[in-house]
Design a protein around this motif. Structure first.
Motif, PDB file in Angstrom:
ATOM      1  N   VAL A  62     100.088 -26.404   7.933  1.00 58.32           N
ATOM      2  CA  VAL A  62      99.155 -27.684   7.558  1.00 58.32           C
ATOM      3  C   VAL A  62      98.482 -28.062   8.722  1.00 58.32           C
ATOM      4  N   TYR A  63      96.973 -28.453   8.660  1.00 54.35           N
ATOM      5  CA  TYR A  63      96.300 -28.376   9.672  1.00 54.35           C
ATOM      6  C   TYR A  63      95.709 -30.010   9.744  1.00 54.35           C
ATOM      7  N   GLY A  64      96.010 -30.878   9.087  1.00 54.76           N
ATOM      8  CA  GLY A  64      95.331 -32.265   8.850  1.00 54.76           C
ATOM      9  C   GLY A  64      96.304 -32.994   7.896  1.00 54.76           C
ATOM     10  N   LEU A  65      95.793 -34.247   8.033  1.00 51.09           N
ATOM     11  CA  LEU A  65      96.304 -35.334   6.817  1.00 51.09           C
ATOM     12  C   LEU A  65      95.235 -36.241   6.742  1.00 51.09           C
ATOM     13  N   GLY A  66      95.055 -36.458   5.451  1.00 59.41           N
ATOM     14  CA  GLY A  66      94.105 -37.411   4.923  1.00 59.41           C
ATOM     15  C   GLY A  66      94.915 -38.852   4.511  1.00 59.41           C
ATOM     16  N   PRO A  67      94.872 -39.969   5.379  1.00 57.27           N
ATOM     17  CA  PRO A  67      95.707 -41.066   4.826  1.00 57.27           C
ATOM     18  C   PRO A  67      95.229 -41.715   3.560  1.00 57.27           C
ATOM     19  N   ALA A  68      94.032 -41.621   3.208  1.00 59.18           N
ATOM     20  CA  ALA A  68      93.827 -42.055   1.912  1.00 59.18           C
ATOM     21  C   ALA A  68      92.577 -41.435   1.543  1.00 59.18           C
ATOM     22  N   VAL A  69      92.394 -41.134  -0.012  1.00 61.26           N
ATOM     23  CA  VAL A  69      91.416 -40.415  -0.420  1.00 61.26           C
ATOM     24  C   VAL A  69      91.007 -41.184  -1.805  1.00 61.26           C
ATOM     25  N   ASN A  70      89.648 -40.586  -2.248  1.00 58.50           N
ATOM     26  CA  ASN A  70      89.057 -41.058  -3.546  1.00 58.50           C
ATOM     27  C   ASN A  70      89.050 -40.091  -4.479  1.00 58.50           C
ATOM     28  N   THR A  71      88.844 -40.274  -5.980  1.00 58.57           N
ATOM     29  CA  THR A  71      88.868 -39.319  -6.833  1.00 58.57           C
ATOM     30  C   THR A  71      87.846 -40.044  -7.759  1.00 58.57           C
ATOM     31  N   LEU A  72      87.730 -39.058  -9.000  1.00 59.76           N
ATOM     32  CA  LEU A  72      86.554 -39.295  -9.812  1.00 59.76           C
ATOM     33  C   LEU A  72      86.884 -40.122 -11.178  1.00 59.76           C
ATOM     34  N   GLY A  73      86.318 -40.600 -11.562  1.00 55.82           N
ATOM     35  CA  GLY A  73      86.703 -41.273 -12.922  1.00 55.82           C
ATOM     36  C   GLY A  73      85.282 -41.670 -13.796  1.00 55.82           C
ATOM     37  N   LEU A  74      85.216 -41.643 -15.049  1.00 59.93           N
ATOM     38  CA  LEU A  74      84.125 -41.986 -15.702  1.00 59.93           C
ATOM     39  C   LEU A  74      84.011 -43.713 -16.302  1.00 59.93           C
ATOM     40  N   SER A 107      97.855 -46.211   6.509  1.00 61.33           N
ATOM     41  CA  SER A 107      97.454 -45.653   5.300  1.00 61.33           C
ATOM     42  C   SER A 107      97.146 -46.742   4.403  1.00 61.33           C
ATOM     43  N   LEU A 108      97.842 -47.810   4.156  1.00 62.96           N
ATOM     44  CA  LEU A 108      97.642 -48.794   3.238  1.00 62.96           C
ATOM     45  C   LEU A 108      96.530 -49.538   3.726  1.00 62.96           C
ATOM     46  N   SER A 109      96.322 -49.799   4.952  1.00 64.19           N
ATOM     47  CA  SER A 109      95.131 -50.703   5.563  1.00 64.19           C
ATOM     48  C   SER A 109      93.787 -50.008   5.128  1.00 64.19           C
ATOM     49  N   ILE A 110      93.846 -48.506   5.226  1.00 66.44           N
ATOM     50  CA  ILE A 110      92.661 -47.809   5.057  1.00 66.44           C
ATOM     51  C   ILE A 110      92.126 -47.914   3.536  1.00 66.44           C
ATOM     52  N   ALA A 111      93.292 -47.785   2.833  1.00 66.83           N
ATOM     53  CA  ALA A 111      93.064 -47.513   1.565  1.00 66.83           C
ATOM     54  C   ALA A 111      92.392 -48.953   0.948  1.00 66.83           C
ATOM     55  N   PRO A 143      96.073 -44.435  -1.331  1.00 65.95           N
ATOM     56  CA  PRO A 143      96.883 -43.616  -0.156  1.00 65.95           C
ATOM     57  C   PRO A 143      97.497 -42.277  -0.644  1.00 65.95           C
ATOM     58  N   THR A 144      97.664 -41.445   0.097  1.00 69.30           N
ATOM     59  CA  THR A 144      98.227 -39.966  -0.153  1.00 69.30           C
ATOM     60  C   THR A 144      99.576 -39.785   0.073  1.00 69.30           C
TER      61      THR A 144
END
Length: 291
Positions: A86-98, A212-216, A223-224
């Motif tokens: 593992v080379y990185g961590l994403g503290p928060a991400v987005n995803t797609l929805g309609l 993570s929570l702050s960024i999200a 958060p991831t």
């Protein structure tokens, strides 16, 4: 994001010199820096790019610094894993929805669509004057490829076999929506040593529970960390659908790894070829793969 960077810099006891690079130039800049061995101590990338950069040898695996990756969702780990590390961590991400406009659908007497046929019927019924019934991004970059993936995957398509009938059917849906006037043809233009030890400590701080929570919360992401998602949904209930998705989400790069950028390029070029009428949906992926 700057607040999170500053907070972790204070926590870790370092000064941050932040260098920002325009999105279109980022990967080329990083590849050049990797080749010249002038990489920064901490690098912020969109998750589909992590494996490509890791494959150059320009990144250090997190296991070198005993960073605990166990709290994170499998998809975020898949996206940052190259050859088992593992080379990185994403503290928060987005995803797609309609998304749909509740008032507009109720006024038209339309139930939220649950199938492609219902989506096409609803979009046609909602198209009126200068309002299109549905909108999406089909721009010729990784964002356009990302927007297409839910349609591709839910139809049984796969990035490892791009010229499959399932992928062509998904693309034909987009073509049909545009050719019928339910979506705008403009979608093709609509638009992510001691110093090393401190860098690792900084990465840990950027992905801890508080940060993570702050960024999200501040960026309206999810958060991831699996130990945070349910609590986050309770605080921000409108994100429930996305939070549940993130728990089991599929990483764009999990299957192809460093080869994903090539597949993404084929995807968005195929979308453009089909939507602009330069190829049929059945031909588009094969033609795009030929360059």
């Amino acid at each position: 994001m700057q607040e999170a960077l500053d907070a972790c810099a204070e926590t870790v006891g370092v000064e941050i010199e932040r260098e920002s690079v325009p999105g279109p130039d980022l990967i080329q800049t990083v590849l050049q820096r990797a080749q010249s061995k002038t990489m920064p101590d901490v690098l912020m990338l969109d998750n589909p790019d992590v494996q490509e950069i890791a494959a150059t040898g320009g990144l250090t695996p997190l296991s070198t610094f005993d960073i605990d990756t166990s709290p994170f969702t499998q998809s975020i780990l898949d996206a940052a894993t190259h050859e088992g590390e593992v080379y990185g961590l994403g503290p928060a991400v987005n995803t797609l929805g309609l998304f749909y406009n509740v008032d507009v659908l109720e006024e038209a007497g339309i139930e939220p669509p649950t199938t492609w046929d219902e989506l096409k019927e609803s979009a046609a019924a909602l198209t009126d004057g200068d309002r299109y019934g549905v909108a999406f991004s089909a721009i010729a970059d990784y964002e356009g490829a990302w927007q297409f993936l839910p349609f591709m995957w839910t139809n049984g398509g796969d990035e490892a076999e791009l010229d499959s009938p399932e992928n062509a059917e998904a693309l034909q849906l987009w073509v049909d929506l545009i050719e019928s006037g339910s979506a705008s043809a403009g979608t093709v233009n609509w638009s992510q040593g001691d110093v090393q030890a401190k860098a690792a400590e900084f990465v840990e701080c950027m992905s801890n529970e508080e940060t993570s929570l702050s960024i999200a919360e501040s960026r309206y992401l999810v958060p991831t960390r699996t130990d945070l998602i349910d609590g986050y949904i309770e605080q921000v209930p409108e994100m429930e659908a996305f939070g549940e998705q993130i728990k089991t989400a599929r990483a764009r790069t999990a299957q192809l790894g460093a080869e994903w950028p090539k597949a993404a390029t084929v995807i968005y070029n195929a979308v453009q070829l089909a939507i602009t009428g330069e190829a049929t949906a059945d031909e588009a992926f094969a033609k795009a793969a030929q360059g």
